[in-house]
Every structure is written in structure tokens, then in C-alpha cells.
Write a protein that holds these residues in place. Sequence first.
Motif, PDB file in Angstrom:
ATOM      1  N   CYS A 218      16.587  -5.498  -7.667  1.00 18.18           N
ATOM      2  CA  CYS A 218      17.315  -6.754  -7.863  1.00 18.18           C
ATOM      3  C   CYS A 218      16.885  -7.436  -9.163  1.00 18.18           C
ATOM      4  CB  CYS A 218      17.090  -7.681  -6.675  1.00 18.18           C
ATOM      5  SG  CYS A 218      17.814  -7.087  -5.124  1.00 18.18           S
ATOM      6  N   SER A 222      19.240  -8.226 -12.404  1.00 18.13           N
ATOM      7  CA  SER A 222      19.304  -9.584 -12.943  1.00 18.13           C
ATOM      8  C   SER A 222      19.002  -9.595 -14.439  1.00 18.13           C
ATOM      9  CB  SER A 222      18.328 -10.490 -12.200  1.00 18.13           C
ATOM     10  OG  SER A 222      18.332 -11.792 -12.739  1.00 18.13           O
ATOM     11  N   MET A 225      21.957  -8.404 -16.217  1.00 17.74           N
ATOM     12  CA  MET A 225      22.978  -9.450 -16.277  1.00 17.74           C
ATOM     13  C   MET A 225      22.712 -10.404 -17.441  1.00 17.74           C
ATOM     14  SD  MET A 225      23.720 -10.593 -12.348  1.00 17.74           S
ATOM     15  CE  MET A 225      23.381  -9.394 -11.059  1.00 17.74           C
ATOM     16  N   ASP A 226      21.447 -10.733 -17.658  1.00 18.95           N
ATOM     17  CA  ASP A 226      21.095 -11.576 -18.810  1.00 18.95           C
ATOM     18  C   ASP A 226      21.547 -10.908 -20.102  1.00 18.95           C
ATOM     19  OD1 ASP A 226      19.892 -13.405 -17.112  1.00 18.95           O
ATOM     20  OD2 ASP A 226      17.873 -12.587 -17.398  1.00 18.95           O
ATOM     21  N   LEU A 282      23.512  -9.792  -5.329  1.00 17.08           N
ATOM     22  CA  LEU A 282      24.320  -9.860  -6.540  1.00 17.08           C
ATOM     23  C   LEU A 282      25.261 -11.058  -6.503  1.00 17.08           C
ATOM     24  CD1 LEU A 282      25.167  -6.062  -6.908  1.00 17.08           C
ATOM     25  CD2 LEU A 282      23.699  -7.401  -8.422  1.00 17.08           C
ATOM     26  N   ARG A 284      24.833 -13.914  -5.100  1.00 15.45           N
ATOM     27  CA  ARG A 284      24.063 -15.114  -5.398  1.00 15.45           C
ATOM     28  C   ARG A 284      23.816 -15.238  -6.905  1.00 15.45           C
ATOM     29  NH1 ARG A 284      19.128 -14.741  -1.148  1.00 15.45           N
ATOM     30  NH2 ARG A 284      18.674 -16.855  -1.843  1.00 15.45           N
ATOM     31  N   GLU A 285      23.524 -14.119  -7.536  1.00 17.82           N
ATOM     32  CA  GLU A 285      23.314 -14.130  -8.989  1.00 17.82           C
ATOM     33  C   GLU A 285      24.590 -14.532  -9.723  1.00 17.82           C
ATOM     34  OE1 GLU A 285      20.814 -13.579 -11.165  1.00 17.82           O
ATOM     35  OE2 GLU A 285      19.291 -13.403  -9.595  1.00 17.82           O
ATOM     36  N   TYR A 286      25.721 -14.004  -9.291  1.00 17.01           N
ATOM     37  CA  TYR A 286      26.995 -14.338  -9.948  1.00 17.01           C
ATOM     38  C   TYR A 286      27.293 -15.829  -9.804  1.00 17.01           C
ATOM     39  CZ  TYR A 286      27.672  -9.237  -9.558  1.00 17.01           C
ATOM     40  OH  TYR A 286      27.528  -7.872  -9.611  1.00 17.01           O
ATOM     41  N   LYS A 288      25.177 -18.258  -9.397  1.00 21.23           N
ATOM     42  CA  LYS A 288      24.233 -19.007 -10.230  1.00 21.23           C
ATOM     43  C   LYS A 288      24.670 -19.029 -11.692  1.00 21.23           C
ATOM     44  CE  LYS A 288      20.289 -17.039 -11.237  1.00 21.23           C
ATOM     45  NZ  LYS A 288      18.936 -16.452 -11.055  1.00 21.23           N
ATOM     46  N   ARG A 289      25.289 -17.923 -12.133  1.00 17.57           N
ATOM     47  CA  ARG A 289      25.680 -17.800 -13.533  1.00 17.57           C
ATOM     48  C   ARG A 289      27.109 -18.280 -13.804  1.00 17.57           C
ATOM     49  NH1 ARG A 289      22.144 -13.747 -15.746  1.00 17.57           N
ATOM     50  NH2 ARG A 289      20.685 -13.072 -14.133  1.00 17.57           N
ATOM     51  N   GLN A 341      26.524 -20.488  -2.191  1.00 17.73           N
ATOM     52  CA  GLN A 341      26.327 -19.584  -3.322  1.00 17.73           C
ATOM     53  C   GLN A 341      27.438 -18.532  -3.388  1.00 17.73           C
ATOM     54  OE1 GLN A 341      22.118 -18.695  -4.486  1.00 17.73           O
ATOM     55  NE2 GLN A 341      21.708 -19.255  -2.361  1.00 17.73           N
TER      56      GLN A 341
END
Length: 466
Positions: A218, A222, A225-226, A282, A284-286, A288-289, A341
Motif C-alpha cells: 500500500c 501511494s 500515486m505521488d 486505494l 481512501r487514497e483517491y 484524499k487526493r 472517504q
Amino acid sequence: MKQFMDENFLLTTKTAERLFHQVAAFQPIYDYHCHLDAKEIYEDRHFENITELWLGGDHYKWRLMRAAGIREKYITGDACDYDKFVSYCRAIQFAAGNPLYHWSHLELRRYFGVEKILTEKNAPAIWEEVNRKISGKDFSARALIRQSNVELVGTTDDPVSDLRWHKALREDESFKTRVVPTFRPDKAIQIEKSDFADYIRKLGNRAGAEIDSFGALCAALSKRMDFFAEAGCRISDHSLPTVPLAEISEEKAGQAFQKAMAGEPICQEEIGTYQLTLLFALGREYAKRGWVMQLHLSALRNNSSRMFTELGADSGFDSIGDLAQAQGLSRYMDALDFENQLPKMILYSLNPNDLSVLAAMAGNFQSDGIKGKIQLGSAWWFNDHIDGIMQQIKTLANMGALDTFVGMLTDSRSFLSYPRHEYFRRILCAIVGEWVENGLFPNDWELLERLIAGVSYQNAAQYFNM
């Protein structure tokens, strides 16, 4: 009798004609999901002939040719380009009702000014006329994108990609169309595949970290993704038969991950738990971004093992799946929504029977004051024909808010695919025009103009927030 593909092709009323010619036709194209190669765009690829430009990598056309009895030699084999082109003309000439028939003629007209009908008899003359033009400067990759009034191209990219061509394009001020990557981590999710462990090691090398646990995976994703965000990425994409109806458990996902990395067999329950837990992380990451998450569901891929062995994936041997979609998707979206989220999502299914299911599901999670936060995606792949596009538009209108729709995409590997947006817009105008003339929607030009311009272009530009 109407003339074949005249200026009012597909436009069935005077209102539809006005909507298309005065509004839809002038909107830029926001092609947020395709499979074009950023390297070919950066290098401004020039093509040798119409076969290279038209048939290379286009499995839509390959399927039609096979159905028409064309031997593989003249499709993906070693036949010369001229013979492949003639073979396509032989296959397409009687393809009444197939969207390829309309798309192919639209492409000939819009890019080359050729109005001849595609037949085996006309093939030599079309070959000569089109290839004379392809040799000029106006038919390179960039020129074709400019001609098509494309504002944005969203490619499809694996997390291990170095994105060098996307970065080069961002630095090239001479090319005004934005070309952005899309984060597609399918290989990290497909734990059941035999090459999973090799892929995870490759991902670790790219992320600069050893991936020895689910948590490390994970973290690596992430980090990628950055990296993608720096190149302009704001969209993710996932291709799944269905969202697993499984448990979200990092502990159990980690156990499945360790077994897969060790080459040990894993059961279906472990696969589902791993996949859903990773999708949850994933998502949750999307959120957040502020990214948009696309879910492409119900594709049954590589049905012919013989041809997969011979030609590999994406060669025209995929099909429509018939798996249940509602329950797993609902639990997944609800789990993210419960934690506030849930990212923006576009839901597609290759099975047209799922349209009402997805439209209803989208309505469950429209929140946060975001216009059309959850989208019923456009008619996709086997469905982007007249009937399929009409069904998708009418289903969305019946069960949701058509004026929030982000519209059409090409989902294509061809630089000549942009007339598919015209095709979609003509059908959209035909539907709305009929509603107006049948008294189902007011003849209010301000409302109509806003609706058509929004679905054709403006909604997508706002929704993806590039």
C-alpha cells in the motif's frame, strides 16, 4: 429516403439538428479515457499508410474481419498492408448496423474528405487517395489530435511506468492538448495471476522500497500515486469482473499476500479478501487526493486460450461477463462512504443488463454537494453503438440526472477515433430533440444549450478538475 450519412445523420428532428449544429458540434473533446501511447504523441508519429493508422491495434476491426471469414494472415499476420486494407473493406462493406460501418465512414470524411463508400471495389481508389494525404504533415499524431479539437487526452498507465513521455509533453509548450496519465494498478490487484510476485518485485524496484508485506505494498502504491500526480494524473482506473463480495481485513489480506509471494496456492476467499482490502485502501487514497476512480466491470477476457497463446491480450477475444454486480459494489462503496472517504467514481459495465443496477447504485451515494459525484459511465466497448448509447443515456435520465453526465470517451488505441464523440453527440441531440418535439421537455433554448454543451464537454472539464 434520407441520403446515407448526410449532414443530419442520426438527427431525427429539427430541434435535434439545431442542437447538434449550433451547440454540440463546436464543443471541444475531453477524452478522459483512452489507450493512446504518450510516446507516439510526444514523438509526433507519422504513419506510412491507412492500414498502419487504421488497423494497427484496433481489435474492434479485427473481430469484424474474423467474423467475415478473413484469415488471420490478413488481420494480425504477415500480409502486406495493402492486402490487409482490402480485406477490411471486404469485411466492412456489408456490415449494416455495426457501429464500425458508421465510424469508418465518418473517419474517412472528417480527416480525408473521402465520401466514397467502403467496398472491396472502391478499396484501390480509397487506398491511393487517403495515402497521398497521410504522407503530408497534417496527418501526424499531434496534427490529428489538433484537428479533432481535443482539449485533454487521458492515457492508461501501469504504476511501474516511468511516465517519461508524459513529463516531456508537459514541458513542450508547442503542443496545447493536455496529455495526462491514468493510474491503473490492475496487476497489483490480480493476486491470482502466475506473474503476480514478479510484478510486485518490479513495483518495489520502481518505488525504491522492498515490498515484503501488505502494508509495504500500500505504501509503494501511494508513493507511485505521488509520482503520477506530479505528471498531472487525477484519475485511476480498475478493470474487474466484479467487486468481490468479501471481508475487508488487512490481516487476512497480508496472509494471502505472503502466500502468493511465496508461490503457495490461495483459495477464492483469500483472493476476494485481498482484492477488496486493497481496493478499499486505494479508494481512501483517491478520496484524499481528489482523484476520480473508474470501475470497468463485467469484462470476460481472453476467452480463446489458443489465440491468447498466439497473439496475447487485447487481440479481440474478450467478451461480456454476466456476474452479479450489486451486492459487492454496494458493500465496497458503503465502506468507503461510512468513513467519508468515498472518491468520485465512474461505474461502467460491459453487460448492458447492469445499467439500471449501476444507475440505482450511483444514486445511493450522491453526496457532498458534488455535481454527479457517482457517474453511470458511457456505453462501453461492445455497447457504444446506437442502441447501446441510447440505452445508457435514457437509463441515466430515467434514474438520475442527465445534466450531470460527463459524456463520451474513445477507449481507443487509434488517433482516428475522435468521430466517436460526434457519433455520441448526434445521438444525444436526437434523443433530447425528440423529447422536446414530443412535449416531454420544454423548448427553452437556454436550458437546452446548457444541457447539450454540458454533456458534450463542460461537465467533464469541471468534474475531473484538471
